[in-house]
Structure formats: structure tokens, C-alpha cells
Design an enzyme around this catalytic site. Structure first.
Site, short mmCIF file in Angstrom:
data_model
loop_
_atom_site.label_atom_id
_atom_site.label_comp_id
_atom_site.label_asym_id
_atom_site.label_seq_id
_atom_site.Cartn_x
_atom_site.Cartn_y
_atom_site.Cartn_z
N ALA A 61 76.04 -5.02 76.54
CA ALA A 61 76.78 -5.30 75.95
C ALA A 61 75.95 -4.31 74.53
CB ALA A 61 76.87 -6.57 75.31
N GLY A 106 76.70 -7.16 80.86
CA GLY A 106 78.07 -6.95 80.88
C GLY A 106 78.04 -5.50 81.69
N GLU A 109 77.89 -7.01 84.86
CA GLU A 109 79.69 -8.22 85.11
C GLU A 109 80.56 -7.30 86.06
OE1 GLU A 109 79.93 -12.06 81.87
OE2 GLU A 109 78.97 -10.09 81.13
N GLU A 129 71.54 -12.62 79.36
CA GLU A 129 72.65 -12.90 77.98
C GLU A 129 71.18 -14.04 77.49
OE1 GLU A 129 75.80 -10.84 79.90
OE2 GLU A 129 73.87 -12.27 80.40
#
Length: 255
Positions: A61, A106, A109, A129
Site C-alpha cells: 500500500a 497489498g 494480497e 503489515e
């Protein structure tokens, strides 16, 4: 645009294009959702490749953007974040991630939303994270555990460590490792092969597997049975069976 779509020979390539690291800011997340919905609708797209380019898939992110958000803002945004990734996961067509360089946070993911992951031999994947005092928020705690099992998922999520391509292959996080220069070529070939297959049967297979994993086996078998019987109403089923009887297996040309 931070994400672009190119379509050729039945394959749609969703290309992340936000140099230098393809950080997944809000605009990129929203664009991913838009393109996932577009390839779902388009009949000329029969399979999909998700690619970040030759150097990096997506390094996570946009941390500076996230740092500026407080709790009320993230309560609102987190649903949209998940919805963007879920739109990719629910593309009812074969989807392959072509992973080069970093696929972290991300980025990892996003790769988890694909049906198949082809990684470069220099790829590094992970869910870091926890190092920010957070947990994965775009599906990582759920899709990673379903893919590699809860113990391995907790190892990666609890430690935030990076996994090199060889380990990622060993634990089932990726499905194939190839030289970095050949990642997109292999991914496109996988997608192109399936783009010539029976579209409704492929959709049925994907939904049966994905939906079945979310429920008990009896319900999963019901989903399978309904799709299996329903495919007997399709032209592709007639084509496939007629070709098998007249020409032998594997020669059917599906429309």
C-alpha cells in the site's frame, strides 16, 4: 492511469503502472476494481493476467497515504479496499498473476486473488503489515490461510518476513517459478491456453471450487451438482462430447 488493460487473443492483461514500486494507493485500488468489473463483462476477454511489469509486481500500500488516515477514515475506506481485491478474486474467468520482484502487503494480497501464480526466480513475497503495527487488510488473513494453511500463514503474518521464490513454491504460495525475463511469457501462455476453452464450464469450475471452500462438503457438492447438470444445456457441452466421440479427446474447438 495507474492500472491499464490490454486485450489480445482472448487474454486481458491488467497492468499495474505506478512507478517505481506500484504502490497501491486509493486511486489504484479503485482502478483495479473498475478493470476487474470490465473484464468480467467483456466477452472478448476469456482469461486474465495480472502483471506489475518487469521489475516489481506491487510493493504494498501507499504508506504515506495511509499514515494520514485516522480511525474513522479507515473504517470507511477498509470496505472499499477489500471490495477492490474481492472484485479481482471474483472475476469468473481464469486469472493468473505474473509476479516479478516484490509482492508485499497489498501486492501479495493481490496475487492471492488470482487462480494461479507464476513467480520470477527473484521474487519476494510477504505480509509485512505487522511491522507497521497492523495486520493485512485486503484479504491476507483469509486468502493466505486458505491457500497455504493457517500455520504457515501465521508464520508469515506474525513475523512479517519476506519469502523468496523457492520457499514460496515449497509452501504453495506460488505455483511455478521461472526466470525473471520469462514470467509474463509463461503467464500469458497459461491464460491463452485457457482462453480457448469452454467459457461456461471454466466459470462453473472456478465458482464450484471457490464457493465450495467457503462451506461444508454437502453444500459444496450441491453447488457442483447444480453446475454439472446445468452445463448439459450448453453448446460447449454438445461440442465437447461430439468431438470426443468422433475425433477422440482434446480436439474440441469451443466457441
Amino acid at each position: 492511469m495507474t492500472v491499464n488493460l490490454e486485450v489480445a487473443d482472448g487474454v486481458g492483461t491488467i497492468r499495474l503502472d505506478r512507478p517505481p514500486m506500484n504502490a497501491l494507493d486509493i486511486a489504484t485500488q479503485d482502478r483495479l476494481r473498475e478493470l476487474a468489473e470490465e473484464v468480467t463483462r467483456r466477452d472478448d476477454v476469456r482469461a486474465v493476467v495480472i502483471w506489475g511489469g518487469e521489475k516489481v509486481f506491487a510493493a504494498g500500500a501507499d504508506i504515506k497515504e495511509m499514515q494520514a488516515m485516522d480511525h474513522p477514515a479507515m473504517v470507511v475506506r477498509s470496505k472499499a479496499l477489500q471490495d477492490s481485491f474481492t472484485a479481482v478474486a471474483r472475476i469468473p474467468k481464469p486469472v493468473v498473476a505474473a509476479v516479478t520482484g516484490y509482492a508485499l502487503g497489498g501486492g501479495c494480497e493481490l496475487a492471492l486473488c488470482a487462480d494461479f501464480r507464476i513467480a520470477a526466480d527473484n521474487a519476494k513475497l510477504g505480509q509485512p503489515e505487522i511491522l507497521l503495527g497492523l495486520i493485512p487488510g485486503a484479504g491476507g488473513t483469509q486468502r493466505l490461510a486458505r491457500l497455504v494453511g493457517p500455520s504457515k500463514a501465521k508464520d508469515l503474518i506474525f513475523t512479517g518476513r519476506h519469502v523468496k521464490a523457492e520457499e514460496a513454491l515449497a509452501i504453495g504460495l506460488v505455483d511455478r517459478v521461472v526466470p525473471a525475463a520469462e514470467v509474463y511469457e509463461h503467464a500469458h501462455a497459461w491464460a491463452a491456453r485457457l482462453a480457448t476453452g469452454p467459457a461456461l464450464a471454466l466459470r462453473a469450475a472456478k465458482e464450484s471450487v471457490d464457493a465450495g471452500l467457503e462451506t461444508d462438503i454437502d453444500t459444496g457438492l450441491t453447488i457442483e451438482r447444480n453446475w454439472f447438470a446445468g452445463l448439459f444445456a450448453t453448446e460447449d457441452r454438445e461440442t465437447g462430447m461430439r468431438s470426443f466421440v468422433e475425433e477422440g479427446p482434446g480436439k474440441a474447438k469451443f466457441r
